[in-house]
Design a protein around this motif. Structure first.
Motif, PDB file in Angstrom:
ATOM      1  N   UNK A 158      39.642  75.216 110.748  1.00 58.56           N
ATOM      2  CA  UNK A 158      40.398  75.209 111.990  1.00 58.56           C
ATOM      3  C   UNK A 158      40.987  73.830 112.239  1.00 58.56           C
ATOM      4  N   UNK A 159      42.275  73.788 112.546  1.00 59.28           N
ATOM      5  CA  UNK A 159      42.980  72.534 112.805  1.00 59.28           C
ATOM      6  C   UNK A 159      43.951  72.741 113.956  1.00 59.28           C
ATOM      7  N   UNK A 160      43.441  72.764 115.176  1.00 59.15           N
ATOM      8  CA  UNK A 160      44.264  73.002 116.357  1.00 59.15           C
ATOM      9  C   UNK A 160      44.356  71.726 117.191  1.00 59.15           C
ATOM     10  N   UNK A 161      45.596  71.330 117.506  1.00 64.13           N
ATOM     11  CA  UNK A 161      45.873  70.130 118.291  1.00 64.13           C
ATOM     12  C   UNK A 161      46.849  70.504 119.390  1.00 64.13           C
ATOM     13  N   UNK A 162      46.737  69.838 120.537  1.00 66.75           N
ATOM     14  CA  UNK A 162      47.482  70.253 121.719  1.00 66.75           C
ATOM     15  C   UNK A 162      48.990  70.121 121.556  1.00 66.75           C
TER      16      UNK A 162
END
Length: 406
Positions: free
Chosen positions: A183-187
């Motif tokens: 998972x690689x979620x950034x705003x």
């Protein structure tokens, strides 16, 4: 095949021994479990041991509904039922890296009719997570496969009272196996998730005789404009009223080797085993109260019809074909939301004589009282059915539903 399965488990374990970085708010006991999204405005009721070596969190939710149905050439009917009634338990034992999640279902529509020789389907999820850091999840047990977005999302996070007809027919579902998620979620920048699974391919709570046919699933999710606010990809509607456009593009592929059931993890038993493949594509856009979703689903299978060896007139067929879903909504500042959905579904020629093609039209109004955790929904749905002889039928229903949970 067994050696491959064991090797995958070892790779998952040793390949994820990174530094432990668990980011958790002390005032928020919710645990983000990537294989089991469960939207809830509240966070349930939790207990943590004084030495912080054990955490136990409990939640419930229920859906009560009443429906007026009118099928062509049939008398009208009224149906009232508890559509879903579920308990979920999650937490960790010994170390926040070692998590568990259990979800049980009790409503008749969830459990299903008890039949001789079949298991009662109370257990929906029973899964262990190894989460060494914020990027990796190793998942072992029974839970949802990483498939279509609407299927991944909790049924409690839907804008209408049920998922689409294509989700009901073409999707992949819960299964027992091992999954690896990165998972690689950034705003505010490009984000992405990769999810893979090797599973039994038989669906939940299966106890059929073991065989050498497994299911292999891969999924990729792209967020070109950054991640959605408060995990907004895991619930329908723009409840967060995204100040900037947010976009999700996703695709999944699954191969079920020697499947035993008409829909892979779901459906009736086939008379002979068959290979089947599923292709699932998704898009979601949210901005300032507007939400748009689109999905494409397709199941491939050769020789889709299986025949009872003791009675040639008795058949079971793989539900193969394709379909599109489109859904558009707007959430008013008052907490009311309007939503419209169109779905079209076409089956392959081989099974068209047994089941119709369908177009479905739905409109709905939702009043969010406590976001998706407490809401009232009203819906009108019309089905247009077309048969192989060009005969047509129209069925429709009006439904009211209340969802509540913690």
């Amino acid at each position: 095949m067994k050696k491959l399965f064991v090797a995958f488990l070892l790779i998952c374990y040793f390949g994820t021994t990174a530094q432990v970085i668990i980011e958790r708010n002390k005032n928020n006991n919710d645990l983000k479990l990537s294989a089991l999204p469960y939207y809830s405005y509240g966070k349930g009721v939790g207990l943590t041991s004084p030495d912080s070596l054990f955490q136990f969190n409990i939640r419930f939710r229920m859906q009560n509904r009443v429906t007026y149905l009118q099928n062509e050439d049939e008398e009208s009917a009224v149906d009232g039922q508890i559509r879903r009634l579920r308990l979920r338990f999650d937490g960790y034992v010994g170390d926040p890296r070692f998590l568990y999640a259990i979800q049980l279902s009790f409503a008749p529509g969830d459990v299903g009719e008890l039949r001789e020789g079949e298991n009662i389907n109370v257990i929906r999820d029973a899964v262990f997570y190894y989460r060494p850091d914020t990027h990796w999840n190793v998942v072992f047990g029974q839970t949802k496969l990483p498939g279509n977005r609407q299927r991944i999302n909790s049924s409690g996070a839907l804008q209408l009272t049920d998922r689409t007809i294509n989700n009901a027919r073409f999707n992949i579902d819960r299964d027992f196996g091992v999954q690896l998620h990165h998972l690689n979620e950034y705003k505010d920048k490009f984000s992405y998730n990769f999810k893979t699974a090797i599973s039994m391919g038989e669906g939940r709570n299966a106890t059929d005789a073991p065989d050498n046919g497994l299911a292999y699933t891969g999924n990729i999710e792209l967020f070109p404009l950054g991640a959605f606010t408060r995990e907004g990809a895991y619930f329908e509607g723009d409840l967060m009223r995204e100040p900037k456009p947010k976009l999700l593009l996703a695709g999944a592929y699954s191969f079920n080797n020697r499947a035993r059931r008409t829909q892979g993890q779901l459906g009736n038993d086939l008379f002979q085993k068959r290979d089947m493949q599923s292709l699932l594509l998704d898009a979601m856009l949210k901005y300032q109260g507007f939400s748009f979703q689109a999905a494409y689903m397709q199941r491939f299978a050769d020789d889709a019809i299986t025949v009872d060896p003791t009675d040639a007139e008795n058949i079971e067929f793989i539900y193969a074909g394709h379909g599109f879903d489109y859904q558009l909504s707007y959430l008013f500042l008052s907490g009311y939301e309007i939503v419209g959905r169109f779905s079209t579904q076409k089956v392959i020629d081989e099974i068209y004589q047994y089941t119709p093609n369908t177009n479905q039209y739905s409109i709905g109004v939702t009043r969010y009282i406590w976001e998706h955790a407490f809401k009232a929904q009203a819906e009108f749905t019309l089905d247009d059915l077309t048969y192989i002889d060009n005969a047509t039928k129209q069925n429709w229903y009006i439904r009211f539903q209340i969802e509540i949970g913690i």
